[in-house]
Structures are given as structure tokens and as C-alpha cells.
Design an enzyme around this catalytic site. Sequence first.
Site, mmCIF file in Angstrom:
data_model
loop_
_atom_site.group_PDB
_atom_site.id
_atom_site.type_symbol
_atom_site.label_atom_id
_atom_site.label_comp_id
_atom_site.label_asym_id
_atom_site.label_seq_id
_atom_site.Cartn_x
_atom_site.Cartn_y
_atom_site.Cartn_z
ATOM 1 N N ASP A 101 9.123 62.579 81.432
ATOM 2 C CA ASP A 101 10.410 63.017 80.873
ATOM 3 C C ASP A 101 10.139 64.254 80.019
ATOM 4 O OD1 ASP A 101 9.516 62.151 78.367
ATOM 5 O OD2 ASP A 101 10.722 60.320 78.354
ATOM 6 N N HIS A 119 7.214 63.002 77.474
ATOM 7 C CA HIS A 119 6.128 62.054 77.765
ATOM 8 C C HIS A 119 5.420 62.277 79.092
ATOM 9 C CE1 HIS A 119 8.925 60.007 74.915
ATOM 10 N NE2 HIS A 119 7.764 59.851 74.286
ATOM 11 N N SER A 165 4.818 56.707 70.798
ATOM 12 C CA SER A 165 5.164 56.462 72.207
ATOM 13 C C SER A 165 4.031 56.794 73.176
ATOM 14 C CB SER A 165 6.397 57.284 72.590
ATOM 15 O OG SER A 165 6.153 58.659 72.366
#
Length: 356
Positions: free
Chosen positions: A331, A334, A40
Amino acid sequence: MLYTNMSLRRYAPIIILQLCILSGEPAEAKVPALIVFGDSTVDTGNNNYISTVVRSDFAPYGRDLRLGNGQPTGRFSNGRLTVDFISEAFGLPPLVPPYLDPSANMSSLAAGACFASAGAGYDNATSDLLSVLTIWKQLDYFKEYAAKLRSFQGEEKAQETLTEALYLVSMGTNDFLENYYAVPHGNAAKYPTAAAYGGYLLGAAESFVRALHALGARKVDLNGMPPMGCLPMERALGGACTEEYNAVAEEYNVGLRAVIGRLNGELSGARIVYGDVYGPVSDALGHPGSYGLENVEAGCCGATGRFEMGYLCNARSPLTCADAGKFAFWDAIHATERLHHALADAKMNTTLHVFL
Ligand SMILES: *[C@@H]1O[C@H](CO)[C@@H](O)[C@H](O)[C@H]1NC(C)=O
Ligand SMILES: *[C@@H]1O[C@H](CO)[C@@H](O)[C@H](O)[C@H]1NC(C)=O
Ligand SMILES: *[C@@H]1O[C@H](CO)[C@@H](O)[C@H](O)[C@H]1NC(C)=O
């Protein structure tokens, strides 16, 4: 006539070179494409097109992505990722297209393609946990891409693109945090210590780079682990970083530098660089003021910023911060666009400039 033709041919390269020097512009970018593999931290949207719960193709993800009109793209951030800024720094497009996007065509993918998948790891079992693309599946898609590029650009030009491209690889955190420390699966369960499992991951990283080299890659940015104990979700009550996780990351990074040194000596023409993530991210977290940051402990999204991510970070999450530019994390796991941008600048300044 024949003579003139021959001398023109002989001197043409010199004339072109002089024109380039005069205009101060390189005839062509030295890096014609950015090819991305990983998780990610670098997935620009592939998970939107596979069946997995690891996704971020909904608001408020992407809300500060001006180039995308504030729409979610599947990037796990409020805006652009490190790879987008790096692509732009090389004179390539400001957004790296995800390979699986059915609307992406070869004319855009020829300048860069992302094969990364959020939730992926070096260990197949890590990717399997959340039904995302293993690194080997990512490599299969890359092979398919290389074949399409050959029909699109022609054999010779495609070969040049694939040889001169920069290959960026970024993953490993999920192997420790989703797999080893959370629910040890497959190989992870067989290793008595995180450091020993790290050795297994280094072996997988090495195999992956060897496979890339065999397919023609030469310039590789192999990224190390971030200070994963400082991610909001991994911080202790009270906000302190989990030092055990950071120590594991640092030990892995020492091992990764050794692997890179060895591969550079062994693989012909290889220019593999160590992508330092730990240093620049620690610097930003340790000196927030110099980066315009005010909060480095909690994610912007949601009321706590300590667990909200993926589906738990959504348009109805209460108390999502107003200005993500002041946050290191978007978040619970991330980085914000602000931190991604700082990391890209640091990577360009200290490492990737050798490919400019
Ligand atoms: C290819 O995709 C780009 C970016 O989405 C788009 O601007 C362009 O028009 C497309 N080209 C063709 C030939 O479809
Ligand atoms: C991981 O999966 C790939 C195929 O998807 C396989 O070739 C490889 O051997 C697997 N690696 C391990 C260590 O099991
Ligand atoms: C990178 O270099 C640029 C230009 O020299 C400079 O403005 C910037 O502050 C540097 N950034 C980092 C993170 O080192």
C-alpha cells in the site's frame, strides 16, 4: 550403583554433545523465542484487538498469505512480514502470534510473541495520536507475558527462554511522518528541527532497551529507520524520493549505531545488534530487477498506490494490482511480502546469523 549413577551424570552432557555432533542437529534452537516490539512493520495483528482506526483486518490485506488461506490477519501487507521470515529462519514457527489474540495460548506464545502495534512510535504522543499501544504499554504486556511464561514453563526454563530469546525492536518512522512532519504533537512540537527530534527519539530507544535488559533481555535487534522518503506516500509528484526525509533517517541511524555501541559496553551480557533496514531496502529500490520487482514507486493496492492504505485500501479499491510479487510496496506506506522476505534474508545474512 551409586558410582554408576554419578559417572552417568558426569558423562551425560558429553554423550549428549556427541550425539548432537553425530546427528548434525542442535539439541535445541539457540534462539528459543522471538519477541517483537514496534509498529506496523512488525505488528502481526495486535491492533485487531484494540480500539483504533489503524487496522488492516480486511481484504485485500493478507490475500497472498498462503499459511493463513489468504485471510487478513492484521498484518499490513499482502502476506508475511520480515519477523515471520526471521522466526522461520531460526527454526521457530513461520508466523509470529500477536500477543493480544485471545485464541493464542502459552504453548504457541512460548516460541514467540508479538507486542507491536501499527501506528506506534518511540514518542508516547505518536502512539496516542491514533490510540495505539505505546512502547511502554507494549512492555507492560511483555511483563504480563513473562509472568505467564514462568507459570507455564517453570521458573528455570522460563528464565532460559527469556535470556536466550531474540528481542526485535522496529519503529520510529511514525514519529517523523505521522507526528513531526504532519501534526507535531507533544514533544515533537518542541524541537526546532527533525534532527533534534531524532535525538529525542534516540533517547527513548535507549531507555526502552535498558528497560528490556533490566527484564532479562540479552540479544536485541534494534532496527534503524528505512529510507522513509521513498515510501510511495512520501514521494514527490513524479515519483522522486523526498531526500530530506532520507537524510533525517540516515542521521538517526548514525546516532542509533552510537547508542548501540555504548549500550553494549555498559549493559552486562548484552548483545545488541544494529538492524540495518536502510541499506537492504535502498538496494531493492535501486536494483528492482535483481529482486524480481517491476514497480518500486507505487503501492499495489488501489488506483494510484500513492495514498491508499488502511481503510482506503479495501476490497472495493479499484485497479489493485494482480501480482503483488512485482511490487516493493503493498500500500502507500507498507512493504509487500516480497520486500519483507528480501529484508529478512539480508538481516539473517549480514547480522542475525551471529545468533544462529
Ligand atoms: C494452542 O494454540 C495452537 C495454535 O493456535 C493450537 O494448535 C493448539 O491446539 C493450542 N493448544 C491448546 C492446548 O489449546
Ligand atoms: C511515556 O508513557 C509512560 C507510561 O505509559 C511513562 O512511564 C513515560 O514516562 C512516558 N514518557 C514520557 C517521555 O513522557
Ligand atoms: C543470503 O544468503 C543466501 C544463502 O547464502 C543467499 O541465497 C541469498 O541470496 C542471500 N540474500 C541476501 C539478501 O543477501
